[in-house]
Each structure stands twice: as structure tokens, then as C-alpha cells.
Design a protein around this motif. Sequence first.
Motif, mmCIF file in Angstrom:
data_model
loop_
_atom_site.group_PDB
_atom_site.id
_atom_site.type_symbol
_atom_site.label_atom_id
_atom_site.label_comp_id
_atom_site.label_asym_id
_atom_site.label_seq_id
_atom_site.Cartn_x
_atom_site.Cartn_y
_atom_site.Cartn_z
ATOM 1 N N ASN A 215 -36.693 8.326 -7.664
ATOM 2 C CA ASN A 215 -36.830 8.401 -9.120
ATOM 3 C C ASN A 215 -36.939 9.835 -9.636
ATOM 4 O O ASN A 215 -37.340 10.047 -10.779
ATOM 5 N N LYS A 216 -36.564 10.808 -8.828
ATOM 6 C CA LYS A 216 -36.662 12.209 -9.251
ATOM 7 C C LYS A 216 -35.355 12.920 -8.963
ATOM 8 O O LYS A 216 -34.647 12.578 -8.020
ATOM 9 N N PRO A 217 -35.019 13.947 -9.750
ATOM 10 C CA PRO A 217 -33.882 14.794 -9.390
ATOM 11 C C PRO A 217 -34.253 15.606 -8.160
ATOM 12 O O PRO A 217 -35.430 15.759 -7.827
ATOM 13 N N SER A 218 -33.275 16.140 -7.487
ATOM 14 C CA SER A 218 -33.557 16.905 -6.278
ATOM 15 C C SER A 218 -32.598 18.074 -6.166
ATOM 16 O O SER A 218 -31.418 17.962 -6.521
ATOM 17 N N GLY A 219 -33.114 19.188 -5.681
ATOM 18 C CA GLY A 219 -32.258 20.337 -5.424
ATOM 19 C C GLY A 219 -31.211 20.045 -4.381
ATOM 20 O O GLY A 219 -30.200 20.743 -4.285
ATOM 21 N N ILE A 220 -31.423 19.005 -3.581
ATOM 22 C CA ILE A 220 -30.452 18.639 -2.553
ATOM 23 C C ILE A 220 -29.115 18.264 -3.173
ATOM 24 O O ILE A 220 -28.054 18.556 -2.622
#
Length: 857
Positions: A215-220
Motif C-alpha cells: 500500500n505504499k510507493p517504493s523507490g524500487i
Amino acid sequence: MKTVTLPLLLTSLLATPVLAQTTPPAGAPPVQRGAAGGPGQPGAATPAKPILPTAAKGTGRLEGTVLDAATKKPVEFATITLLPLSGTTPLDGGVCDERGRFKLQGLAAGEFRLQISFIGYATQTRNVTITSGLTTVPTISLEGTAQKLGEVTVTGERDVIETKPDRIVYNAEKDLTNTGGTAADVLRKVPLVNVDPDGNVELRGTSNVRVLINNKPSGIVASSVADAMKQIPADQIKSVEVITTPSAKYDAEGTGGIINITLKKNNLEGVNGSVGLAAGTRSSNGNASLNYRKGKVGLTSSVSGFMFYSPNRNDLTRYLKDGSGQERLSLEQQGDGNTIGGGGFGRLGLDYDPAQYHNLTLNVQGNLFRNSGEYDQYNNVLLPIPSEFTRNTDRRFRTQSYDMSGSYTRTFEQKRREWSVLAQHTRNRNVQAYHLDQFAGNTTENLAKNYREESDNLARNLETTLQTDYAHPFSETALLETGAKAILRRVSSDYDVFNSPSASQLDPVYNPDRSNLFDYNQDVLSGYGTYGFSASKKVSFKLGARVENTRINGNFQQQQSENSAVKQNYTNWLPNLSLSYQPQNPKKPGQTLRIAYSKRIQRPQIFYLNPFINSSDTLNISYGNPQLEPELTNSYEINYTTFIRGSVLNMSAYARRTGNAIESYRFVDADGVNNQTFRNIGRNATYGISLFGSVKPVPKWDVSGNVNVYYVSLKSASLGLNNSGVMYNLNLNSGYKFEKGLSVQFFGGLNSPRVQLQGRQAAWTFYSMGLRKNLLKDKADLTLNADNFLSATRNLRSILDTDQFRQESNNYIYLRGVRLAFNYRFGKVTQQAPKRRRSIQNDDVKQGGDGNGQGQQ
């Protein structure tokens, strides 16, 4: 088939065999409603009362509370079963709410047995005398029990695919063909999702989709969704949610919808974990997890490493057109090479409950990813100036990223009332570079070398997010949600090019005309409000709107012109509406009709904006466009779900109309070089229908399938271009469980030819089979998987047709693979009830595809 919400799932896992088989599916009309919530409210804790055999009814009521004997805390969602004094056929039943309370109504007076059960606790049975009025049962305390993994027998489990009112859930951990694979292998099997052989992700025919992790954005996923999906092991993925019409609580980005990948996490007391190894012909990986929970503190951790190998081969033929439409052969290319890469992924999470109604979380995750490849390409140029040469190119891509997030959640005694504060910081850094040597003719002999070039592009993406949300219930069936959010992005692209100044001086020197530093700042401030309520027992509404202000400031260090700077400031009002109708037909429980509308925005990410010119192939170059503006899309959907004798059927009709659409655009310049970039070039309209069904012909055999058919119309008045056509994709997933822990799974998918603004791409298929054997009393398993074993490669053939040229290319991608995987689980655990958590969901930028900084078309 049985489809359940989380509370009902826990109930199903604990229920007696009769209850496990008669619990109604998610979306079925509840027999009673408690304080936990009303119809149409996601996350409502009030479950449906099980459908039980007919029994004498009366005016009696039975109430009570169930607590943990050790902690004195409520046992949320414990199963309550009313039994006769003799016999095992349930007469009535239900589950506890989040305060451990239960209530049964309409009971006949008399003597009965009351059974209370929940996973991880010893089942209790006590005699009760029910009167014609209210009977209150003394507080019931359940004793926790420790069980070794592999020794717990359950009477029900989640199906591979579940449908819910606002989303479809693919339970990846239930599909054994995923074992030893990656997230890309998982997404290929998710209904409505399409992943091409290059790994680019689409939802209902559009790449304008936001991919979230927990449920979160990720730098990946900041630099490349395709590369990110190679880094996450399938064995660490619990489920994938597809949300096609997100509410205003989500960022207004992702016009196609949201794909949320949920990684495995548990609420089990004690120490537990797993280790896994997989070896294959295309990729290999290893992963491990270790979890600890005691009382108020929980820790979750995992780490993984992987490597892959991929040969590739392609050829290209280009024809130039003159004013009369005649075609002349201008270019022939043949190339082959290989790519090898690998990396690692790790995460650590802490959650702490300092007091009742208070929760703190802290999470960090990071990744490393590398790939490199050597590629030889023969070029025969016939127009405009004939030449013949061969290039040897060494390409490298490196990226690393991390995410840090924390949250505080304050719940209240009043159910569904909640306040949360969240913060997150992500960092992504990637370098793409190439070094090439050019040789005259069809040779790579040193004496024939006549040109050298090298380049590197350092791209950074820093993102800081602050968010607060508040939910307030006005009644059982009315809930107001509101919140505010700030996303601050700092993006840069620093690129340098070195090349031979002449044929007599081969050593590369710095080329200032092809080098620059691009800085791009984007701040998004937003606020939202949603109000959900029930107009009747059958009809519920959810109204919402989101306001987003975007400020953009971009510039080049070496300004070439006044148009090099980018400055934008705009505000968007983005409403949405959904209506749910549940006819509550006792003969067809679980029917739901939902109508939804939303207006959403699509901001271009650095993938589309990066002006770095990738000229490793000087006859086919690609670069971004810093002047891109956002898209605006109106989405409409009608969705119907019904449950028929344990089977589920979900049907949708949808439409998307996008203005100022960002599309890939190609043209040939005066030197005969094919340029690929992006432009806001007009209108993109999609109209489609999708059908999903799941059935269990026998208890040990499950079959599910999805068909999506849609018509796409692409138009650009400014360029005088248009293209349209019907596309489709379908897939089938089936599994069978034999005796003695042996099971088999099959997946197959077909994708039609793709319509693009300037051409088409050929159809392609994908299939896999898996065989699993449980070992060591179900604490371990050995899995053998085979992918696309009938042919070694797939030809991703594409045709581009413009006023200037027609181009045919064949890209042969190696997809045949076999892998053997072993997984082992360890630890002593007792189950703890799940808690409500909040997390940041940044889904407000248009995402890209491949790891080279440009999209695949």
C-alpha cells in the motif's frame, strides 16, 4: 468457491466443518449488523452470520464477551457456534466484533451448548440457558495454545482468486507455479493485468497504472516497473490487489487503476520464519524471512538475492516513403547478444502498541540491481547515404534505492473512528551507461575500428511524503473520511557523452553539445473527502472528491534556449462516485451491482521526462520530453458479481476517455535516424468488457479464468495520426490437490496483437506448469516448475507505419525455463488478531517500463 473478507477468513479457518462449508461469500447480505460498520464500507468489521440449518425461532437474545486469558485483551473475530445439547449440527452462530463482543438474536428459549473457537486458542464449550429475553454470558477467557508449523489442520482456506466489491485479489501464496519465480511471474496470472515478455505492466490495456508495495510507493519502482518486478521474489508475495476505480482517498494518479503487491507478514506470537532456494535455467534465487512477536512488539524481516541470464536476438528492416507513397529499402540490421544481472532485496519492519488504541510502525526496505550485456549489431545503411558497419556495444545498468516510513495510528472505542499521521522518504539512484566500438563492414577486427563512443547517465529521485487521515462514523452505515497530503520530489539527470572527434583520433573526448544536467522539482499538495452511507438495506453510496495542486520547476544547467526551462502550476478538482446495490435475494446470496465514476490525473515521471539521448544504436535513438503536461482521464465502470453454488462470476463494462494523452512518438530525421520520444498528442479512448469466473468442480480442484476484450481509439489532430482496433487477453489458472501432500497447478495466457498510435505489435502467449510435494510434516515443500517449455523463444514482432517510413522488427526473447525450488518453514507460533494499520499510498505519477529509461513500444 468461498470468497471472504479478512475477518470472515479467520472465522472460516476456525469453524467446524459444517460452518466452514456454509459460510456465505463476501458481499452476501449480513443477517445482523453490529457497530463495526455498514454496507459498502471497505474494512468494515461486521461479518455475515453463517447460513445454518433451520431451527425454531423466538425472542431470545444471547450476548457476551471473549477475552484472551493471558492479556485480557479482546479476541477479535472469534467464532461463536450455538449447538444443541446433543449432536454437532449448529443451530445458529456468528463472530465477535473488534471488542470481542458477540450477539445472537431471534433464538428459541431452552438449553443449548455454546462453542467458542479461534485459531491459536483452545476451543471452549459451555452450557447456556436461553430465556425469552436477554441472556448475558459471563466473560469467556480463551487460553492460547502453541502449535508447530505444519501441525495445524484447517477446514477452509482462501481461494487463489477472490472478488470483492471494489477489487480483485490474487492470492499468490496459494499458486504453486509461482514458487522460485519473481513478481513478474506473479503479475502475469493476475486477472485484468497484462505483462509482456519485456516485463512491462498494463491494466485493462493501459500502462497508466500505479504499482504499490504494501500500500505504499517504493523507490524500487521509481526508475522501472519492469526491472522492479524482477527483484521481488514470488515466495515473499502474499497477494496482489487490483483496484480499477480507486476512491478519492487514493492519489488521483493511475488512470487504469492501482496494483498493490502485499508482501508476507504475520501476526503470530513467537519466533518463526522460512528459507528458500531456487535454481533454474533462466534465473535462480534465494530468500529468507525471520519474524518475532511478543505482546506489544512485532518484528518482520526478510532478505533475498537473485541472478538471471537472458540471450537475445533481433532484426530490423526499414523502408522510407517518398511523396507518392512509394517505399525504398533504407536500413537492414541484425544483432545478437546476452544480458546477465542480479541483485538483492531486503526489508525490516517494527510495530509497537504502547497502549490500547495506539499503534506505532517503522519500516525500511532497500534493493540493489545490476545488469550488463554485450551486443553485436550489423548495420547496412542504404539511404540517405550508403554505409556498412558493425558495432560492439557494452551496456550497463545499476540501481539502488531505499524506503523509510513511519506511522502513528490512533483508534477509538467507537468503531471505524481513526486518526493517523504518516511520513515516508524514498531515494532511488540509477546509472545507465554504454561503451561502443564501431568497425567498417561486417567485421569486429581491430584494424577496421573507425569510431568509439561512451556515455553515462546518473539519475536521482528523492521523494518525501507527509500525510494525515481521519475517519469518523456518524452511524452504522455512514462514514466520513478526510485527509491531506504533501509529496515533495527532487529529480535530476546528469548525462555526459564522450566520442571520437575523427577517424584518425579514436580516443573519446568530452562532447559538451550532447551533455547536460537536468533538474526537476515537483511538489503536489492535496486534500480529499469521502462520504459513504446506506440509503437502504440494499443501496449504498460513496461520494468523494480530491483537490490537487501541482507545482513544477525544471531547468537545464546548460540552457540551449528559452524553452529549455519547465515551469507549471495547476490545480485539479477530481470527483468520484460509486453506487452499490445488493438485492439480498436468499436464493442467490452475495449478488452485488456496482456503478462507479472517477476523474483522474496522470503526471509524467522522470522516465518520460529525462532528456538524456540513448544513442547506443545511432540509427535508433530514444529520449524523454521535459515539456510534457499531465493527462486527465474520465473513467466509468459497471461491475456485477454473483455467487452460484460455490462459484463466483464477475462481469464488468468500462470506458476510459483521456485528453492530452502521453504517447510514444517516432519520426525519422534528415540523417535517416529513427527518433523515439513522448508527446501530448491527443485523445485516447478505451471501451471494454471483462469477465472473470472461478469454480471448484470437486473440492480438491479449482479452476478460474479471465477474459478482457476492449476497443482502443488513438487520435492526434496535431500530427494527423489515428489508429484503432479491438484487443483482448485471456488466461486460465487451475490447480488440483492429490493425497499425501502432492499438488499440481497450470497457468496459461493469450494476448492479442497490440494497437499503437503508429503501428501494431504481434500477439504472444505464456504458460507454466508446477508440481509440488509437501515434506517434513508440511514444514517444507519441493516444487518443480516449467515455463513455456514447448519453444525456446517468443518473437515480439512489431510494425511501425508512418507518413515517413514503415519499419518491421523481430525481437526474439528467451522465455523457456525450468526451475526447482525448496522452501522450509520453522518456529512455534500462536495466532494474534490482526490490527488496523495505515500506510502511505503515493500513486500520482505516470510510471515507465524498462530499465533503459525509455519505454518499449
